[in-house]
Design a protein around this motif. Structure first.
Motif, PDB file in Angstrom:
ATOM      1  N   TRP A  21       0.706  -1.455  -0.099  1.00  0.00           N
ATOM      2  CA  TRP A  21      -0.040   0.085   0.147  1.00  0.00           C
ATOM      3  C   TRP A  21       0.774   1.291  -0.205  1.00  0.00           C
ATOM      4  CZ3 TRP A  21      -4.713  -0.360  -1.440  1.00  0.00           C
ATOM      5  CH2 TRP A  21      -5.242  -1.444  -1.281  1.00  0.00           C
ATOM      6  N   GLN A  22       1.888   1.407   0.730  1.00  0.00           N
ATOM      7  CA  GLN A  22       2.908   2.616   0.794  1.00  0.00           C
ATOM      8  C   GLN A  22       3.797   2.591  -0.372  1.00  0.00           C
ATOM      9  OE1 GLN A  22       2.858   1.517   5.407  1.00  0.00           O
ATOM     10  NE2 GLN A  22       4.372   2.916   4.535  1.00  0.00           N
ATOM     11  N   VAL A  23       4.290   1.360  -0.906  1.00  0.00           N
ATOM     12  CA  VAL A  23       5.201   1.503  -2.035  1.00  0.00           C
ATOM     13  C   VAL A  23       4.736   1.127  -3.495  1.00  0.00           C
ATOM     14  CG1 VAL A  23       7.685   0.969  -2.655  1.00  0.00           C
ATOM     15  CG2 VAL A  23       7.147   1.463  -0.376  1.00  0.00           C
ATOM     16  N   ARG A  24       4.298  -0.249  -3.533  1.00  0.00           N
ATOM     17  CA  ARG A  24       3.997  -1.038  -4.846  1.00  0.00           C
ATOM     18  C   ARG A  24       2.701  -0.333  -5.346  1.00  0.00           C
ATOM     19  NH1 ARG A  24       5.433  -5.567  -1.421  1.00  0.00           N
ATOM     20  NH2 ARG A  24       7.462  -6.388  -1.808  1.00  0.00           N
ATOM     21  N   ALA A  25       1.723  -0.160  -4.677  1.00  0.00           N
ATOM     22  CA  ALA A  25       0.401   0.332  -5.178  1.00  0.00           C
ATOM     23  C   ALA A  25       0.837   1.635  -5.866  1.00  0.00           C
ATOM     24  CB  ALA A  25      -0.622   0.502  -4.102  1.00  0.00           C
ATOM     25  N   PRO A  26       1.296   2.633  -5.094  1.00  0.00           N
ATOM     26  CA  PRO A  26       1.632   4.095  -5.688  1.00  0.00           C
ATOM     27  C   PRO A  26       2.620   3.783  -6.965  1.00  0.00           C
ATOM     28  CG  PRO A  26       1.807   4.055  -3.152  1.00  0.00           C
ATOM     29  CD  PRO A  26       1.769   2.682  -3.619  1.00  0.00           C
ATOM     30  N   MET A  27       3.637   2.951  -6.924  1.00  0.00           N
ATOM     31  CA  MET A  27       4.342   2.842  -7.829  1.00  0.00           C
ATOM     32  C   MET A  27       3.684   2.292  -9.208  1.00  0.00           C
ATOM     33  SD  MET A  27       7.676   0.799  -6.582  1.00  0.00           S
ATOM     34  CE  MET A  27       8.951   1.614  -5.522  1.00  0.00           C
ATOM     35  N   ILE A  28       2.480   1.291  -8.871  1.00  0.00           N
ATOM     36  CA  ILE A  28       1.556   1.004 -10.028  1.00  0.00           C
ATOM     37  C   ILE A  28       0.959   2.126 -10.755  1.00  0.00           C
ATOM     38  CG2 ILE A  28      -0.325  -0.633 -10.355  1.00  0.00           C
ATOM     39  CD1 ILE A  28       0.682  -2.449  -8.476  1.00  0.00           C
ATOM     40  N   ALA A  29       0.526   2.728  -9.631  1.00  0.00           N
ATOM     41  CA  ALA A  29      -0.495   3.988 -10.161  1.00  0.00           C
ATOM     42  C   ALA A  29       0.253   5.210 -11.060  1.00  0.00           C
ATOM     43  CB  ALA A  29      -1.204   4.558  -8.914  1.00  0.00           C
ATOM     44  N   VAL A  68      -0.543   6.743 -19.559  1.00  0.00           N
ATOM     45  CA  VAL A  68      -1.813   7.591 -19.787  1.00  0.00           C
ATOM     46  C   VAL A  68      -1.079   8.988 -20.464  1.00  0.00           C
ATOM     47  CG1 VAL A  68      -3.724   8.332 -19.348  1.00  0.00           C
ATOM     48  CG2 VAL A  68      -3.257   6.256 -18.670  1.00  0.00           C
ATOM     49  N   GLY A  69      -0.325   9.396 -19.379  1.00  0.00           N
ATOM     50  CA  GLY A  69       0.421  10.964 -20.079  1.00  0.00           C
ATOM     51  C   GLY A  69       0.865  10.670 -21.260  1.00  0.00           C
ATOM     52  N   ALA A 122     -16.934  16.013 -13.251  1.00  0.00           N
ATOM     53  CA  ALA A 122     -17.293  16.745 -11.639  1.00  0.00           C
ATOM     54  C   ALA A 122     -16.913  15.661 -10.576  1.00  0.00           C
ATOM     55  CB  ALA A 122     -18.714  17.145 -11.708  1.00  0.00           C
ATOM     56  N   ALA A 123     -17.380  14.296 -11.016  1.00  0.00           N
ATOM     57  CA  ALA A 123     -17.227  13.458  -9.866  1.00  0.00           C
ATOM     58  C   ALA A 123     -15.674  12.906  -9.999  1.00  0.00           C
ATOM     59  CB  ALA A 123     -17.752  11.991 -10.449  1.00  0.00           C
ATOM     60  N   LEU A 124     -14.967  13.028 -10.899  1.00  0.00           N
ATOM     61  CA  LEU A 124     -13.616  12.766 -10.711  1.00  0.00           C
ATOM     62  C   LEU A 124     -12.806  13.911 -10.172  1.00  0.00           C
ATOM     63  CD1 LEU A 124     -12.792  11.232 -14.239  1.00  0.00           C
ATOM     64  CD2 LEU A 124     -12.177   9.927 -12.192  1.00  0.00           C
ATOM     65  N   LEU A 125     -13.098  15.032 -10.513  1.00  0.00           N
ATOM     66  CA  LEU A 125     -12.400  16.325  -9.963  1.00  0.00           C
ATOM     67  C   LEU A 125     -12.990  16.369  -8.209  1.00  0.00           C
ATOM     68  CD1 LEU A 125     -12.987  18.902 -12.588  1.00  0.00           C
ATOM     69  CD2 LEU A 125     -10.937  17.710 -12.165  1.00  0.00           C
ATOM     70  N   ILE A 167      -4.330   7.977  -9.131  1.00  0.00           N
ATOM     71  CA  ILE A 167      -5.471   7.000  -9.703  1.00  0.00           C
ATOM     72  C   ILE A 167      -6.699   8.096 -10.172  1.00  0.00           C
ATOM     73  CG2 ILE A 167      -7.697   5.566  -8.791  1.00  0.00           C
ATOM     74  CD1 ILE A 167      -5.731   4.447  -6.878  1.00  0.00           C
ATOM     75  N   VAL A 168      -6.787   8.953  -9.472  1.00  0.00           N
ATOM     76  CA  VAL A 168      -7.851  10.288 -10.156  1.00  0.00           C
ATOM     77  C   VAL A 168      -7.442  10.904 -11.352  1.00  0.00           C
ATOM     78  CG1 VAL A 168      -8.766  12.441  -9.529  1.00  0.00           C
ATOM     79  CG2 VAL A 168      -8.722  10.591  -7.636  1.00  0.00           C
ATOM     80  N   LEU A 169      -6.066  11.136 -11.462  1.00  0.00           N
ATOM     81  CA  LEU A 169      -5.667  11.662 -12.556  1.00  0.00           C
ATOM     82  C   LEU A 169      -5.432  10.574 -13.545  1.00  0.00           C
ATOM     83  CD1 LEU A 169      -2.737  13.663 -11.359  1.00  0.00           C
ATOM     84  CD2 LEU A 169      -4.782  14.534 -12.094  1.00  0.00           C
TER      85      LEU A 169
END
Length: 618
Positions: A190-198, A205-206, A342-345, A377-379
Motif C-alpha cells: 500500500w505504501q510503495v508498490r501500489a503508488p508505483m503501479i498507479a 496514460v500521459g 465533476a465526480a473525478l474532480l 488514480i484520480v488523474l
C-alpha cells in the motif's frame, strides 16, 4: 479482455490483500509474546555509538521531530527495553516491526548491531514510506530485559517540504517473524508498490495523451494534461529509489521547486479544456515558477517547511479556482461529460484537501499518502476520460464521414437542382425586366397616341375603338407590372363591368358574391386573365346566346375561387357538339384558365342555355 473483467480482477486482488493484511495484523496482535513498545529514552547526537546517559529524556512513541527541535542535529538515538520471560525456540524466530523510521535507522540489540539502515554520512537512504522488518537473532536475545538501541538519521520538520518526510520513529512491535513479515508485505504494497503501479499507469496514460496531442496540435489541453501527468509521475516515482545521489536537503529543495511546474501545467490544462486563455495568468504562473526557488533559497533550509507550506496553500487555491472555472463553463455550455468529470474532480479535491490538512498538521499523517496513491488514480481516471472522449469523437467523425459519403449523390443532385432553379430564376428576372420595359413602352408611346386619338378624333367609331384599345392596353400593362390586389376589389370591378355591359344589352343580371369580405390577394396576371375570360364570356352571351337573363355566382375558398356564369339563351347548336373549343372564344378562355393552373368548363345544349364554370387558384 474487457475493461470490466480487468476491474473485477483488480477488485478481487485488492480484497485479497486487505483480507491478508487483516489476518496478519490480527495474528501479530493476538500472538503469544507479542510486545508493543510505546516509550523510549531519546537523545540527539551525531555519535556513531550510543552516547551514554547524558541528555537522555523520555519520549512517547511515535515520536515526530517538530519544527522547534532537531534543526541542526540530524541524528537521534532511541533506547527501548522489552522483557522476555523465556527465550523462544530456535524454530520460532522473533522479528521487530517498525512502521516508520524516517529517514533511515540502524538497530542494535543488547549492544550488537543487527540491522544497518544505510550509510553513516550523506546521502542517506530514504525509507520514510517503507515499513521496516528486522529479524531478532535468537543468539542475541536474553531472558529477562533486552535493550534495543535505534539510531534514526533524518531532517527535522522545519527542513523538509512535507510532513511525511520529517524525521521520527513510530512505535515498536515485536512478534513472530512470519506474522511481522506479512504485515510488512502489506505495508510495502500500500505504501510503495501500489503508488508505483498507479504512477506507472499515470505516466503511460500521459504519454498516450501526448501522442494524441502530437497528431492534434490544436488540442492544447492534451499537451498540458500529458505533461502534468508525466512530470507528476516522475516526481512521485522517487519512491522507487531509496538511495539517491544527492543530500537530503537538496532533494527536499528540488521537490519543493517541482510543484509550481506541476501546478502551472494543471491550471493551464483546465483553462485550455474550458476553451479559455489568459496571458496574464500564463505570465503569473511562469513568474511563480521562478519566484518559488528564490524564496526557498532566501528563507534557507531551516525555514523550508514553513515557506513551502505557504506555497502549497497557494497551489491548492489556484487549482481549485481553475477547476471551479472549468466546471462553470462546462455547466453553462451543457457539456455531456459534466457529471463524470465533476465526480473525478470532486474525488481529486477531497484528496487534495486531506493532503493539505496533513501538511497543516490538522490531521495525523497516514501510512498511505493521498498524493502518492489517490491522486495518481484520480488523474488516471481523468486521462482515461480524455482518451475515451477523443476516441468517441473519432468514432462520431468516422460515422459522419460515412454518412456524408452516402449522401454525396443526394447532395450533388440537390446542388444541380438548385443550380437549375437559380438559372430559372435568372431567366425569370430577365423576363420580368423585359416585361417592365415593354409595359413602359406601351404606356408611354402607344398609350399616349391612343389617348390623343380618343380626344381628337371626330369619328365616334374611331374614338370608341381607340378607347377600347386604350383600356385593353392598360389591362395588359397592369398584367405585366401590376401588384397583387385584394380579391374583394377584383370581384367588385368584375361585377361593375359585367352588370354594365349586360345592362346595355338589355339582359337582366343576377350577381351574387361571397357574403363576407376576404383578405385574400389575387396576383396581377391572374386578375388580367380572369378579366379577359369574363369579357369573352359576356361577349358570347351578348352576341350569340339571345339570352334575356344571366346569373353569376362567385365563391371563395382557402386556396381557390370560382365563378359560374349561366344564361337562358338558345345554347350552342348541335353541329358544334364536341367542338366547343373551336368557336365563341372558348379555346382562348380555356387556355387562359389552364395557364393559371385552373380550369374552365362549358356545359350547354340547344334550348337549355349555357353554363361556364371557372375555377382558379389563389
Amino acid at each position: 479482455m474487457s475493461i470490466r473483467s480487468l476491474a473485477l480482477r483488480l477488485m478481487r486482488r485488492l480484497a485479497g490483500f486487505a483480507l491478508a493484511a487483516g489476518m496478519a495484523a490480527a495474528s501479530l496482535a493476538a500472538g503469544a509474546g507479542e510486545i508493543v513498545v510505546r516509550e523510549a529514552l531519546a537523545v540527539a547526537s551525531e555519535s556513531d555509538t550510543f552516547p551514554g546517559s547524558a541528555g537522555l529524556h523520555a519520549v512517547m512513541l511515535p515520536d515526530r521531530w517538530t519544527q522547534n527541535e532537531q534543526r541542526a542535529v540530524t541524528s537521534t538515538w532511541y533506547r527501548a527495553r522489552f522483557e522476555l520471560a523465556d527465550l523462544p525456540p530456535h524454530d520460532k524466530l522473533l522479528a521487530l516491526y517498525i512502521e516508520r523510521a524516517c529517514q533511515q535507522v540502524d538497530v542494535y540489540l543488547n549492544g550488537m548491531r543487527i540491522s544497518a539502515g544505510g550509510p553513516a554520512a550523506e546521502p542517506w537512504r530514504r525509507d520514510c514510506y517503507r515499513p521496516q522488518y528486522v529479524p531478532l537473532p535468537t543468539a542475541t536475545l536474553q531472558a529477562g530485559t533486552n535493550t534495543l538501541d535505534l539510531q534514526v538519521r533524518g531532517l527535522a520538520l522545519a527542513r523538509v517540504s512535507a510532513v511525511q518526510r520529517g524525521g521520527g520513529l513510530s512505535e515498536l512491535r515485536i512478534g513472530g517473524a512470519l506474522a511481522v513479515q506479512a504485515v510488512v508485505d502489506d505495508g510495502m504494497f500500500w505504501q510503495v508498490r501500489a503508488p508505483m503501479i498507479a504512477n506507472v499507469a499515470l505516466g503511460v496514460v500521459g504519454l498516450i495523451v501526448l501522442g494524441l496531442w502530437a497528431f492534434q496540435r490544436r488540442e492544447a489541453h492534451f499537451m498540458y494534461w500529458g505533461l502534468s501527468a508525466v512530470v507528476g509521475a516522475l516526481l512521485w516515482v522517487r519512491l522507487w529509489g531509496r538511495d539517491l545521489p544527492l543530500p537530503s536537503s537538496s532533494v527536499e529543495f528540488l521537490i519543493a521547486c517541482s510543484y509550481p511546474v506541476v501546478t502551472a501545467l494543471v491550471v493551464q490544462f483546465f483553462l485550455s479544456y474550458a476553451d479559455l486563455r489568459s496571458r496574464a495568468i500564463e505570465g503569473a504562473l511562469v513568474a511563480q515558477a521562478v519566484v518559488v526557488p528564490l524564496s526557498l533559497l532566501i528563507a534557507g533550509p531551516n525555514q523550508l517547511f514553513a515557506v513551502a507550506g505557504a506555497w502549497y496553500v497557494l497551489y491548492a487555491v489556484e487549482v481549485v479556482a481553475a477547476i471551479a472555472l472549468y466546471l462553470r463553463v462546462a455547466w453553462q455550455n451543457k457539456r455531456k461529460d459534466f457529471w463524470p468529470v465533476a465526480a473525478l474532480l470532486g474525488a481529486g479535491l477531497v484528496a487534495l484537501f486531506i493532503e493539505q490538512a496533513v501538511q497543516a498538521q490538522w490531521l495525523a499523517p497516514r501510512n498511505v499518502s493521498m498524493m502518492h496513491l489517490a491522486m495518481p488514480i484520480v488523474l488516471c481516471g481523468f486521462g482515461f476520460r480524455l482518451v475515451y472522449s477523443h476516441a468517441k469523437a473519432l468514432t462520431l467523425a468516422e460515422a459522419a464521414r460515412n454518412s456524408l459519403e452516402t449522401r454525396i449523390p443526394q447532395i450533388t443532385a440537390d446542388i444541380e437542382r438548385n443550380f437549375s432553379h437559380l438559372a430559372d430564376l435568372r431567366v425569370e428576372q430577365v423576363t420580368e425586366k423585359e416585361r417592365k420595359r415593354i409595359a413602359a413602352d406601351l404606356h408611354d408611346d402607344l398609350g399616349a397616341k391612343l389617348l390623343t386619338i380618343v380626344h381628337t378624333s371626330d369619328n365616334d367609331r374611331i374614338s370608341t375603338l381607340a378607347r377600347e384599345a386604350l383600356e385593353e392596353m392598360r389591362l395588359s400593362v397592369r398584367g405585366l407590372t401590376g401588384k397583387p390586389m385584394q380579391l374583394t376589389d377584383a370581384l367588385a370591378d368584375w361585377r361593375a363591368e359585367v352588370v354594365s355591359r349586360l345592362g346595355q344589352a338589355n339582359i337582366e343580371i343576377d350577381w351574387r358574391g361571397p357574403m363576407e369580405d376576404t383578405d385574400l390577394q389575387l396576383p396581377a396576371r391572374s386578375y388580367v386573365q380572369t378579366t379577359r375570360i369574363l369579357r369573352e364570356a359576356v361577349s358570347n352571351i351578348i352576341k350569340h346566346s339571345g339570352a334575356s337573363h344571366c346569373k353569376v355566382r362567385c365563391a371563395v375558398g382557402d386556396t381557390q375561387f370560382g365563378i359560374n356564369i349561366q344564361d337562358n339563351g338558345r345554347g350552342i347548336p348541335m353541329e358544334l357538339d364536341g367542338k366547343l373549343d373551336r368557336g365563341h372564344g372558348m379555346f382562348s378562355m380555356k387556355q387562359r384558365a389552364k395557364n393559371m393552373q385552373g380550369q374552365c368548363l362549358v356545359e350547354s345544349g340547344p334550348g337549355y342555355g349555357t353554363v361556364i364554370r371557372l375555377t382558379l387558384p389563389l
